[in-house]
Design a protein around this motif. Structure first.
Motif, PDB file in Angstrom:
ATOM      1  N   PRO A 122       0.808  -1.215   0.000  1.00 29.22           N
ATOM      2  CA  PRO A 122       0.000   0.000   0.000  1.00 29.22           C
ATOM      3  C   PRO A 122       0.847   1.275   0.000  1.00 29.22           C
ATOM      4  O   PRO A 122       0.484   2.259  -0.641  1.00 29.22           O
ATOM      5  N   ALA A 123       1.958   1.273   0.694  1.00 33.32           N
ATOM      6  CA  ALA A 123       2.800   2.472   0.761  1.00 33.32           C
ATOM      7  C   ALA A 123       3.281   2.897  -0.623  1.00 33.32           C
ATOM      8  O   ALA A 123       3.394   4.098  -0.902  1.00 33.32           O
ATOM      9  N   ASP A 124       3.536   1.942  -1.488  1.00 33.90           N
ATOM     10  CA  ASP A 124       3.989   2.265  -2.841  1.00 33.90           C
ATOM     11  C   ASP A 124       2.906   2.987  -3.631  1.00 33.90           C
ATOM     12  O   ASP A 124       3.172   3.964  -4.333  1.00 33.90           O
ATOM     13  N   VAL A 125       1.682   2.511  -3.521  1.00 37.80           N
ATOM     14  CA  VAL A 125       0.564   3.129  -4.239  1.00 37.80           C
ATOM     15  C   VAL A 125       0.255   4.496  -3.631  1.00 37.80           C
ATOM     16  O   VAL A 125       0.040   5.475  -4.358  1.00 37.80           O
ATOM     17  N   LEU A 126       0.248   4.577  -2.310  1.00 28.41           N
ATOM     18  CA  LEU A 126      -0.042   5.851  -1.662  1.00 28.41           C
ATOM     19  C   LEU A 126       1.032   6.894  -1.976  1.00 28.41           C
ATOM     20  O   LEU A 126       0.718   8.075  -2.151  1.00 28.41           O
ATOM     21  N   ALA A 127       2.285   6.473  -2.090  1.00 23.73           N
ATOM     22  CA  ALA A 127       3.351   7.400  -2.463  1.00 23.73           C
ATOM     23  C   ALA A 127       3.117   7.951  -3.868  1.00 23.73           C
ATOM     24  O   ALA A 127       3.345   9.140  -4.129  1.00 23.73           O
ATOM     25  N   GLU A 128       2.659   7.112  -4.768  1.00 25.18           N
ATOM     26  CA  GLU A 128       2.369   7.568  -6.128  1.00 25.18           C
ATOM     27  C   GLU A 128       1.174   8.524  -6.139  1.00 25.18           C
ATOM     28  O   GLU A 128       1.191   9.546  -6.842  1.00 25.18           O
ATOM     29  N   LEU A 129       0.153   8.213  -5.367  1.00 28.70           N
ATOM     30  CA  LEU A 129      -0.992   9.126  -5.276  1.00 28.70           C
ATOM     31  C   LEU A 129      -0.565  10.465  -4.669  1.00 28.70           C
ATOM     32  O   LEU A 129      -0.988  11.532  -5.129  1.00 28.70           O
ATOM     33  N   TYR A 130       0.274  10.413  -3.673  1.00 23.50           N
ATOM     34  CA  TYR A 130       0.792  11.634  -3.054  1.00 23.50           C
ATOM     35  C   TYR A 130       1.570  12.454  -4.090  1.00 23.50           C
ATOM     36  O   TYR A 130       1.422  13.667  -4.181  1.00 23.50           O
ATOM     37  N   ARG A 131       2.387  11.779  -4.895  1.00 24.81           N
ATOM     38  CA  ARG A 131       3.165  12.459  -5.928  1.00 24.81           C
ATOM     39  C   ARG A 131       2.244  13.167  -6.916  1.00 24.81           C
ATOM     40  O   ARG A 131       2.531  14.268  -7.366  1.00 24.81           O
ATOM     41  N   ARG A 132       1.127  12.546  -7.231  1.00 27.45           N
ATOM     42  CA  ARG A 132       0.204  13.095  -8.229  1.00 27.45           C
ATOM     43  C   ARG A 132      -0.735  14.159  -7.663  1.00 27.45           C
ATOM     44  O   ARG A 132      -1.344  14.906  -8.427  1.00 27.45           O
ATOM     45  N   GLU A 133      -0.872  14.202  -6.359  1.00 27.18           N
ATOM     46  CA  GLU A 133      -1.823  15.128  -5.750  1.00 27.18           C
ATOM     47  C   GLU A 133      -1.518  16.563  -6.176  1.00 27.18           C
ATOM     48  O   GLU A 133      -0.381  17.015  -6.122  1.00 27.18           O
ATOM     49  N   GLY A 134      -2.542  17.258  -6.634  1.00 29.20           N
ATOM     50  CA  GLY A 134      -2.378  18.636  -7.053  1.00 29.20           C
ATOM     51  C   GLY A 134      -1.933  18.803  -8.495  1.00 29.20           C
ATOM     52  O   GLY A 134      -1.810  19.915  -8.986  1.00 29.20           O
ATOM     53  N   ILE A 135      -1.681  17.694  -9.176  1.00 27.51           N
ATOM     54  CA  ILE A 135      -1.295  17.750 -10.588  1.00 27.51           C
ATOM     55  C   ILE A 135      -2.538  17.452 -11.416  1.00 27.51           C
ATOM     56  O   ILE A 135      -3.248  16.484 -11.141  1.00 27.51           O
ATOM     57  N   SER A 136      -2.765  18.243 -12.418  1.00 27.19           N
ATOM     58  CA  SER A 136      -3.891  17.996 -13.307  1.00 27.19           C
ATOM     59  C   SER A 136      -3.766  16.593 -13.894  1.00 27.19           C
ATOM     60  O   SER A 136      -2.675  16.175 -14.290  1.00 27.19           O
ATOM     61  N   GLY A 137      -4.864  15.887 -13.948  1.00 19.73           N
ATOM     62  CA  GLY A 137      -4.857  14.550 -14.550  1.00 19.73           C
ATOM     63  C   GLY A 137      -4.392  14.578 -15.986  1.00 19.73           C
ATOM     64  O   GLY A 137      -3.690  13.679 -16.450  1.00 19.73           O
ATOM     65  N   LEU A 138      -4.768  15.620 -16.708  1.00 18.81           N
ATOM     66  CA  LEU A 138      -4.326  15.750 -18.111  1.00 18.81           C
ATOM     67  C   LEU A 138      -2.823  15.973 -18.191  1.00 18.81           C
ATOM     68  O   LEU A 138      -2.137  15.375 -19.026  1.00 18.81           O
ATOM     69  N   ASP A 139      -2.291  16.816 -17.293  1.00 20.53           N
ATOM     70  CA  ASP A 139      -0.855  17.082 -17.269  1.00 20.53           C
ATOM     71  C   ASP A 139      -0.076  15.815 -16.878  1.00 20.53           C
ATOM     72  O   ASP A 139       0.950  15.498 -17.465  1.00 20.53           O
ATOM     73  N   GLU A 140      -0.587  15.107 -15.881  1.00 22.59           N
ATOM     74  CA  GLU A 140       0.095  13.892 -15.409  1.00 22.59           C
ATOM     75  C   GLU A 140       0.121  12.847 -16.512  1.00 22.59           C
ATOM     76  O   GLU A 140       1.138  12.214 -16.756  1.00 22.59           O
ATOM     77  N   LYS A 141      -0.979  12.695 -17.207  1.00 19.56           N
ATOM     78  CA  LYS A 141      -1.063  11.702 -18.285  1.00 19.56           C
ATOM     79  C   LYS A 141      -0.121  12.085 -19.436  1.00 19.56           C
ATOM     80  O   LYS A 141       0.560  11.233 -19.996  1.00 19.56           O
ATOM     81  N   ALA A 142      -0.077  13.358 -19.778  1.00 18.33           N
ATOM     82  CA  ALA A 142       0.819  13.830 -20.862  1.00 18.33           C
ATOM     83  C   ALA A 142       2.284  13.611 -20.486  1.00 18.33           C
ATOM     84  O   ALA A 142       3.097  13.250 -21.341  1.00 18.33           O
ATOM     85  N   ALA A 143       2.620  13.799 -19.219  1.00 15.23           N
ATOM     86  CA  ALA A 143       4.006  13.615 -18.771  1.00 15.23           C
ATOM     87  C   ALA A 143       4.447  12.160 -18.888  1.00 15.23           C
ATOM     88  O   ALA A 143       5.622  11.890 -19.116  1.00 15.23           O
ATOM     89  N   ARG A 144       3.518  11.233 -18.762  1.00 16.95           N
ATOM     90  CA  ARG A 144       3.860   9.807 -18.886  1.00 16.95           C
ATOM     91  C   ARG A 144       4.227   9.437 -20.302  1.00 16.95           C
ATOM     92  O   ARG A 144       4.949   8.469 -20.525  1.00 16.95           O
ATOM     93  N   LYS A 145       3.751  10.179 -21.285  1.00 17.36           N
ATOM     94  CA  LYS A 145       4.022   9.862 -22.693  1.00 17.36           C
ATOM     95  C   LYS A 145       5.392  10.330 -23.146  1.00 17.36           C
ATOM     96  O   LYS A 145       5.844   9.974 -24.215  1.00 17.36           O
ATOM     97  N   LYS A 146       6.042  11.166 -22.344  1.00 22.70           N
ATOM     98  CA  LYS A 146       7.341  11.722 -22.722  1.00 22.70           C
ATOM     99  C   LYS A 146       8.474  10.773 -22.405  1.00 22.70           C
ATOM    100  O   LYS A 146       8.471   9.974 -21.592  1.00 22.70           O
TER     101      LYS A 146
END
Length: 109
Positions: free
Chosen positions: A85-109
């Protein structure tokens, strides 16, 4: 998150890890691990479909129950992969406050 929720997820993951090498005839978790990754992933797929169906039906209680089943089987998968669970929660914490569209676009780079 409500107090104790993280601890609850960690306790469940620890129980899954402890039962991993158990007797497959006496433990559902041990049986899943014994059947291997495909069985675990198939179960996640089944639970995801049941969760979707409960949501579509508007059955709130069933939706909660099916989501609990889905989360449980995702925890089984995480333990299988040496994660928790800590691994998933750390990723959610990292994404918090980032637009879903921005986060998704960053994964494609």
């Amino acid at each position: 998150m409500k107090p104790g929720m993280y601890e609850t997820l960690e306790r469940i993951a620890a129980t899954i890890a402890a039962r991993r090498k158990g007797d497959a005839s006496a433990s559902y978790v041990a049986r899943l691990f014994d059947e291997g990754e495909d069985a675990i992933l198939r179960k996640i797929g089944e639970e995801a479909i049941e969760t979707i169906l409960a949501a579509k039906a508007g059955d709130r209680l069933q939706l909660v129950r099916e989501t609990a089943d889905l989360w449980f089987h995702c925890l089984v998968m995480l333990v299988h992969e040496g994660l928790g669970p800590a691994d998933v929660l750390a990723e959610l914490y990292r994404r918090e406050g980032i637009s879903g569209l921005d986060e998704k676009a960053a994964r494609k780079k």
